[in-house]
Write a protein that holds these residues in place. Structure first.
Motif: not given
Length: 227
Positions: A4-10, A12-23, A81-91
């Motif tokens: 669960s902790v690993a999933g939240r970390h991934e 959080a990374r995806l959302e942080a990266f996305s926030d930067g691109v949005f900005a 979202v609890e965790r991410v996978d390839g389809l979500l990341m590419f989407g």
């Protein structure tokens, strides 16, 4: 607990990266706001030139608001979202690409809206927004409950209703793009009217996110107490 902790970390990374691109995407839009070039420098000529550039200001506000609302909706979706996978990341990556690319049709509308090329400019803008809508549909496809990426307790009907709205948005943008070839202002009016629709969705999603955050915190506390 470790998973669960690993999933939240991934997540959080995806959302942080996305926030930067949005900005970055929302900042790039301002680069197309240029100072008018005058042959004869007078106050009246400057005012006339500024007013003549109104399509650029309108296009900037349109795209700025569009990206802002998409960021809010993205934020609300990622809260489920609890965790991410390839389809979500590419989407998600495809979605970010279409958002960054929105600066190009924004510049076209600003430059050519009140010219004979206005129909083509707005239709091109519609095609880019249509691409963004398609990316949102892929993003939501990755969040289907059966793919088990969502937090425990997220009601399936929430995802189903969101997917329906996103699919409806694609159809409306398709119609708006076609109408833009007939009348530029009609097509642009429909695209602009979608502000209100997505703004309401974003507002409701934020409130729903508040509830999910509270529920998630409560669930984590229960899990910690069990351990």
């Amino acid at each position: 607990m470790t998973v669960s902790v690993a999933g939240r970390h991934e997540t959080a990374r995806l959302e942080a990266f996305s926030d930067g691109v949005f900005a970055i995407a929302i900042t790039i839009l301002a680069l197309d706001l240029r100072v008018p070039q005058l042959q004869e420098i007078t106050s009246s000529n400057l005012i006339t030139a500024i007013l003549h550039q109104w399509p650029s200001y309108f296009a900037f506000v349109l795209s700025f608001t569009t990206i802002l609302i998409m960021w809010i909706n993205h934020h609300a979706r990622m809260a489920l979202v609890e965790r991410v996978d390839g389809l979500l990341m590419f989407g998600n990556g495809l979605l970010l690409m279409t958002i960054v690319a929105l600066s190009y049709p924004t510049a076209l509308v600003g430059e050519f809206l009140n010219t004979p090329a206005g129909k083509a400019a707005v239709a091109t803008y519609g095609l880019f927004v249509l691409g963004t809508s398609a990316a949102w549909n892929i993003f939501m496809l990755a969040l289907r409950p059966e793919r088990q990426l969502l937090k425990p307790g997220v009601p399936p009907e929430l995802i189903v209703s969101t997917r329906r709205r996103v699919a409806l948005g694609f159809v409306i943008y398709l119609v708006a793009t076609g109408l833009a070839l007939v009348n530029a202002y009609l097509g642009l009016g429909i695209i602009t009217a979608m502000w209100g629709f997505w703004a309401v969705i974003a507002y409701r999603s934020l409130n729903r996110r508040e509830r999910w955050s509270a529920d998630a915190s409560s669930g984590e506390d229960d899990a910690d107490s069990e351990e």
